[in-house]
Design a protein around this motif. Structure first.
Motif, PDB file in Angstrom:
ATOM      1  N   PRO A 233      75.720  81.245  -1.573  1.00 45.54           N
ATOM      2  CA  PRO A 233      76.183  80.898  -0.222  1.00 45.54           C
ATOM      3  C   PRO A 233      76.662  82.101   0.583  1.00 45.54           C
ATOM      4  O   PRO A 233      76.888  81.990   1.783  1.00 45.54           O
ATOM      5  N   GLN A 234      76.816  83.262  -0.068  1.00 46.65           N
ATOM      6  CA  GLN A 234      77.204  84.486   0.644  1.00 46.65           C
ATOM      7  C   GLN A 234      75.989  85.278   1.133  1.00 46.65           C
ATOM      8  O   GLN A 234      76.129  86.245   1.872  1.00 46.65           O
ATOM      9  N   SER A 235      74.806  84.892   0.654  1.00 52.87           N
ATOM     10  CA  SER A 235      73.592  85.648   0.983  1.00 52.87           C
ATOM     11  C   SER A 235      72.911  85.051   2.208  1.00 52.87           C
ATOM     12  O   SER A 235      72.488  83.891   2.175  1.00 52.87           O
ATOM     13  N   GLN A 236      72.784  85.850   3.286  1.00 51.39           N
ATOM     14  CA  GLN A 236      72.129  85.346   4.497  1.00 51.39           C
ATOM     15  C   GLN A 236      70.663  85.009   4.219  1.00 51.39           C
ATOM     16  O   GLN A 236      70.128  84.043   4.765  1.00 51.39           O
ATOM     17  N   ALA A 237      70.033  85.781   3.341  1.00 53.95           N
ATOM     18  CA  ALA A 237      68.620  85.513   3.004  1.00 53.95           C
ATOM     19  C   ALA A 237      68.473  84.148   2.347  1.00 53.95           C
ATOM     20  O   ALA A 237      67.536  83.394   2.640  1.00 53.95           O
ATOM     21  N   ASP A 238      69.419  83.801   1.453  1.00 55.97           N
ATOM     22  CA  ASP A 238      69.361  82.494   0.791  1.00 55.97           C
ATOM     23  C   ASP A 238      69.717  81.367   1.761  1.00 55.97           C
ATOM     24  O   ASP A 238      69.124  80.276   1.715  1.00 55.97           O
ATOM     25  N   ILE A 239      70.675  81.616   2.645  1.00 58.82           N
ATOM     26  CA  ILE A 239      71.040  80.613   3.663  1.00 58.82           C
ATOM     27  C   ILE A 239      69.825  80.327   4.549  1.00 58.82           C
ATOM     28  O   ILE A 239      69.507  79.170   4.843  1.00 58.82           O
ATOM     29  N   ASP A 240      69.120  81.387   4.943  1.00 62.03           N
ATOM     30  CA  ASP A 240      67.925  81.232   5.785  1.00 62.03           C
ATOM     31  C   ASP A 240      66.827  80.491   5.023  1.00 62.03           C
ATOM     32  O   ASP A 240      66.110  79.660   5.598  1.00 62.03           O
ATOM     33  N   ALA A 241      66.692  80.799   3.731  1.00 61.89           N
ATOM     34  CA  ALA A 241      65.664  80.135   2.915  1.00 61.89           C
ATOM     35  C   ALA A 241      65.959  78.641   2.793  1.00 61.89           C
ATOM     36  O   ALA A 241      65.051  77.805   2.872  1.00 61.89           O
ATOM     37  N   ALA A 242      67.243  78.283   2.607  1.00 59.97           N
ATOM     38  CA  ALA A 242      67.634  76.874   2.510  1.00 59.97           C
ATOM     39  C   ALA A 242      67.365  76.150   3.831  1.00 59.97           C
ATOM     40  O   ALA A 242      66.940  74.994   3.850  1.00 59.97           O
ATOM     41  N   GLU A 243      67.593  76.856   4.939  1.00 60.21           N
ATOM     42  CA  GLU A 243      67.288  76.285   6.256  1.00 60.21           C
ATOM     43  C   GLU A 243      65.781  76.035   6.386  1.00 60.21           C
ATOM     44  O   GLU A 243      65.354  74.984   6.875  1.00 60.21           O
ATOM     45  N   ARG A 244      64.982  76.982   5.920  1.00 64.53           N
ATOM     46  CA  ARG A 244      63.520  76.777   5.962  1.00 64.53           C
ATOM     47  C   ARG A 244      63.122  75.589   5.109  1.00 64.53           C
ATOM     48  O   ARG A 244      62.246  74.805   5.485  1.00 64.53           O
ATOM     49  N   TYR A 245      63.752  75.452   3.943  1.00 66.13           N
ATOM     50  CA  TYR A 245      63.427  74.336   3.052  1.00 66.13           C
ATOM     51  C   TYR A 245      63.573  73.011   3.795  1.00 66.13           C
ATOM     52  O   TYR A 245      62.656  72.175   3.807  1.00 66.13           O
ATOM     53  N   ILE A 246      64.705  72.802   4.432  1.00 66.09           N
ATOM     54  CA  ILE A 246      64.955  71.521   5.086  1.00 66.09           C
ATOM     55  C   ILE A 246      64.093  71.354   6.337  1.00 66.09           C
ATOM     56  O   ILE A 246      63.640  70.261   6.662  1.00 66.09           O
ATOM     57  N   GLN A 247      63.824  72.459   7.025  1.00 68.81           N
ATOM     58  CA  GLN A 247      62.995  72.358   8.234  1.00 68.81           C
ATOM     59  C   GLN A 247      61.531  72.081   7.883  1.00 68.81           C
ATOM     60  O   GLN A 247      60.856  71.326   8.587  1.00 68.81           O
ATOM     61  N   PHE A 248      61.036  72.673   6.807  1.00 66.06           N
ATOM     62  CA  PHE A 248      59.654  72.418   6.406  1.00 66.06           C
ATOM     63  C   PHE A 248      59.479  71.011   5.839  1.00 66.06           C
ATOM     64  O   PHE A 248      58.384  70.452   5.889  1.00 66.06           O
ATOM     65  N   HIS A 249      60.552  70.431   5.283  1.00 65.13           N
ATOM     66  CA  HIS A 249      60.444  69.097   4.713  1.00 65.13           C
ATOM     67  C   HIS A 249      60.777  68.021   5.743  1.00 65.13           C
ATOM     68  O   HIS A 249      59.949  67.180   6.065  1.00 65.13           O
ATOM     69  N   LEU A 250      61.991  68.056   6.258  1.00 67.45           N
ATOM     70  CA  LEU A 250      62.443  67.027   7.203  1.00 67.45           C
ATOM     71  C   LEU A 250      62.083  67.387   8.647  1.00 67.45           C
ATOM     72  O   LEU A 250      61.550  66.565   9.400  1.00 67.45           O
ATOM     73  N   GLY A 251      62.362  68.624   9.032  1.00 71.08           N
ATOM     74  CA  GLY A 251      62.189  69.035  10.423  1.00 71.08           C
ATOM     75  C   GLY A 251      60.749  69.006  10.904  1.00 71.08           C
ATOM     76  O   GLY A 251      60.490  68.834  12.098  1.00 71.08           O
ATOM     77  N   TRP A 252      59.806  69.147   9.997  1.00 69.11           N
ATOM     78  CA  TRP A 252      58.380  69.132  10.328  1.00 69.11           C
ATOM     79  C   TRP A 252      58.046  67.924  11.208  1.00 69.11           C
ATOM     80  O   TRP A 252      57.344  68.035  12.221  1.00 69.11           O
ATOM     81  N   PHE A 253      58.564  66.742  10.833  1.00 73.66           N
ATOM     82  CA  PHE A 253      58.314  65.528  11.600  1.00 73.66           C
ATOM     83  C   PHE A 253      59.496  65.149  12.493  1.00 73.66           C
ATOM     84  O   PHE A 253      59.310  64.668  13.607  1.00 73.66           O
ATOM     85  N   ALA A 254      60.717  65.367  11.984  1.00 73.22           N
ATOM     86  CA  ALA A 254      61.902  64.916  12.741  1.00 73.22           C
ATOM     87  C   ALA A 254      62.136  65.749  13.989  1.00 73.22           C
ATOM     88  O   ALA A 254      62.549  65.226  15.032  1.00 73.22           O
ATOM     89  N   ASN A 255      61.877  67.061  13.901  1.00 75.08           N
ATOM     90  CA  ASN A 255      62.176  67.925  15.042  1.00 75.08           C
ATOM     91  C   ASN A 255      61.359  67.576  16.292  1.00 75.08           C
ATOM     92  O   ASN A 255      61.915  67.452  17.381  1.00 75.08           O
ATOM     93  N   PRO A 256      60.033  67.382  16.172  1.00 75.65           N
ATOM     94  CA  PRO A 256      59.287  66.970  17.362  1.00 75.65           C
ATOM     95  C   PRO A 256      59.794  65.644  17.939  1.00 75.65           C
ATOM     96  O   PRO A 256      59.901  65.490  19.156  1.00 75.65           O
ATOM     97  N   ILE A 257      60.146  64.698  17.046  1.00 78.09           N
ATOM     98  CA  ILE A 257      60.549  63.367  17.501  1.00 78.09           C
ATOM     99  C   ILE A 257      61.940  63.385  18.125  1.00 78.09           C
ATOM    100  O   ILE A 257      62.197  62.698  19.118  1.00 78.09           O
ATOM    101  N   TYR A 258      62.843  64.197  17.592  1.00 79.83           N
ATOM    102  CA  TYR A 258      64.217  64.204  18.112  1.00 79.83           C
ATOM    103  C   TYR A 258      64.498  65.359  19.065  1.00 79.83           C
ATOM    104  O   TYR A 258      65.400  65.268  19.893  1.00 79.83           O
ATOM    105  N   ARG A 259      63.717  66.449  18.949  1.00 78.79           N
ATOM    106  CA  ARG A 259      64.023  67.624  19.778  1.00 78.79           C
ATOM    107  C   ARG A 259      62.833  68.142  20.574  1.00 78.79           C
ATOM    108  O   ARG A 259      62.965  69.086  21.353  1.00 78.79           O
ATOM    109  N   GLY A 260      61.658  67.537  20.357  1.00 79.85           N
ATOM    110  CA  GLY A 260      60.535  67.839  21.225  1.00 79.85           C
ATOM    111  C   GLY A 260      59.550  68.878  20.737  1.00 79.85           C
ATOM    112  O   GLY A 260      58.543  69.121  21.397  1.00 79.85           O
ATOM    113  N   ASP A 261      59.795  69.493  19.584  1.00 80.10           N
ATOM    114  CA  ASP A 261      58.842  70.516  19.108  1.00 80.10           C
ATOM    115  C   ASP A 261      59.075  70.786  17.624  1.00 80.10           C
ATOM    116  O   ASP A 261      60.091  70.387  17.054  1.00 80.10           O
TER     117      ASP A 261
END
Length: 473
Positions: A233-261
């Motif tokens: 949790p102190q590593s920015q690279a790991d924090i960014d990787a965890a963000e990518r994980y959730i965006q590639f899984h959930l955000g792929w479909f949820a982001n366009p529907i809730y945020r437009g892209d």
């Protein structure tokens, strides 16, 4: 070490809905009965070597003829098989017997005071549409799916008030492990998802414009995702990787529907300059499409089973680009996490609360229905004493309680699943059911596992009857 304290509220809000779920292909069987057309899963499983032990869903649980209603649930999540009511996938050919089957199913649920939550699509695309047009690779699917959805609204919408357009719409065009068995890499998956998101939006608008005022229902989508936690949790690279994980899984479909892209993380990592490509492999939405898609969900269905630790991992640029490689991360597990069932499924309840809070923050605290949550077993549970499932349910439901205390807008919970069923490419080797099904017996008798009584008690109490089971850290 943090102290553990008992939550003072160990019951869920009045009106919280408890249910179980299943999908058409995994449970109905009767694959060629009463005018049903073949689906891509019928074709896929009839090809030798595609599924564990070459098992198929031809008979599955005989859910077509029997429906269990013993659990005293408030709702039942089921999917409609598109080829059962439109054998070739197009509206000029309807199968009245298939329509009657779903009418009977919906009516029998309502007679038992069980609310039907209906998914229009849980992976069983009509095979004809796959053969003729290439399935979700083809933009024409948007109109075919809209025709099918409108037929369902017309035939069942007077009684069905909760519609899910797509259940877990992650489409397997990359590895070929799931129907239709094509290996098209990341490009194929991104293209199919693009058409599915547009299909979802079109159906929502169809309902909104033509059916909502009369039927007063809701239309949402159900997305299945794990939670990604940075290993350091102190590593920015790991924090960014965890963000990518959730965006590639959930955000792929949820982001366009809730945020437009699409999420920025996907736009940055799919075919960007880093991969030496001039143009992105991720399709783009026009300005008009973004406006059209944004806000097209009355609720968000969430399927969730497990969590991963995530760390940065750079794949060599020479490797073939794929959805998996694009994420630039490695997934890890803690060997101490219980792993009672499928090799991918570890019991990590605390990830659920974090996921629910992420959704609250990221998407404006939408109305959430948990649409899939459960655990499988590796060995056949002949004694029916599935204490690991009871522990799993206890842990994950407790995290919903905490999320509700955090202000997350969760309205219902669907345990997955009602019966042991056909588990896609794993055949019948992984069993998620509350009820054990003896698939070797032609009558397919069902036997309640110990978790049935446990879940019944939770439903009756609308939470934990024993306050000692609810903890907050």
């Amino acid at each position: 070490m943090q102290s553990v304290r008992i939550v003072t509220h160990f019951f869920l809000p009045l009106g919280f809905s408890w249910g179980v779920g299943s999908s058409a292909y995994q449970t109905e069987g009767a694959w060629d009965v009463d005018g049903k057309g073949p689906s891509i899963w019928d074709a896929f499983t009839h090809t030798k070597g595609k599924v564990f032990r070459n098992e198929t869903g031809d008979a599955a649980c005989d859910g077509y003829y029997k429906l269990l209603k013993e659990l005293n649930v408030n709702h039942y999540l089921l999917s409609i098989s598109w080829p059962r009511i439109m054998p070739t996938g197009i509206k000029t050919e309807l199968n009245e017997k298939g329509i009657q089957f779903y009418n009977d199913t919906i009516n029998s649920l309502l007679e038992s005071s069980i609310i039907p939550i209906v998914s229009l699509y849980h992976w069983d695309l009509p095979q004809v549409l796959q053969e003729k047009y290439g399935g979700w690779q083809n933009i024409s699917m948007i109109n075919y799916f809209n025709d099918y959805a409108n037929l369902c609204f017309e035939k069942f919408g007077d009684r069905v008030k909760h519609w899910i357009t797509f259940s877990n719409p992650w489409v397997s065009y990359e590895t070929g492990e799931h129907a239709p068995g094509l290996k098209l890499g990341g490009c194929g998956a991104y293209k199919a998802a693009h058409h599915i998101i547009k299909s979802h939006a079109k159906v929502w608008h169809s309902y909104n414009n033509s059916w909502r005022s009369e039927q007063q229902g809701m239309v949402g989508i159900s997305l299945t995702t794990g939670w990604g936690e940075p290993i350091d949790p102190q590593s920015q690279a790991d924090i960014d990787a965890a963000e990518r994980y959730i965006q590639f899984h959930l955000g792929w479909f949820a982001n366009p529907i809730y945020r437009g892209d699409y999420p920025e993380a996907m736009k940055n990592y799919v075919g960007n300059a880093q991969q030496g490509l001039g143009t992105s492999r991720l399709p783009t939405f026009s300005v008009q499409e973004k406006i059209y898609i944004k806000g097209t969900s009355d609720f968000l269905g969430i399927g969730h089973f497990t969590t991963r630790y995530v760390t940065q991992k750079s794949f060599p640029s020479l490797q073939v680009s794929s959805y998996h490689m694009d994420q630039d991360l490695a997934e890890l597990v803690d060997p101490k996490w219980p792993a009672p069932g499928s090799k991918w499924l570890y019991s990590v309840p605390w990830g659920f609360r974090r996921l629910l809070n992420f959704i609250k923050t990221q998407y404006g605290n939408p109305l959430i229905y948990v649409t899939e949550n459960g655990v499988s077993e590796k060995v056949q549970c002949t004694q029916l004493c599935d204490e690991w499932r009871i522990e799993y349910l206890k842990g994950y439901i407790n995290e919903i309680l905490k999320a509700l205390n955090d202000g997350v807008n969760v309205r219902g919970y669907t345990a997955w699943s009602l019966l042991d069923k056909f588990e896609w490419n794993k055949g019948f080797s992984e069993r998620f059911g509350f009820y054990h099904v003896d698939f070797k017996n032609k009558d397919k008798p069902r036997y309640p596992k110990a978790s049935v009584d446990y879940y019944k008690n939770i439903i009756s109490a609308n939470g934990f009857p024993n306050p000692r089971e609810a903890h907050e850290i």
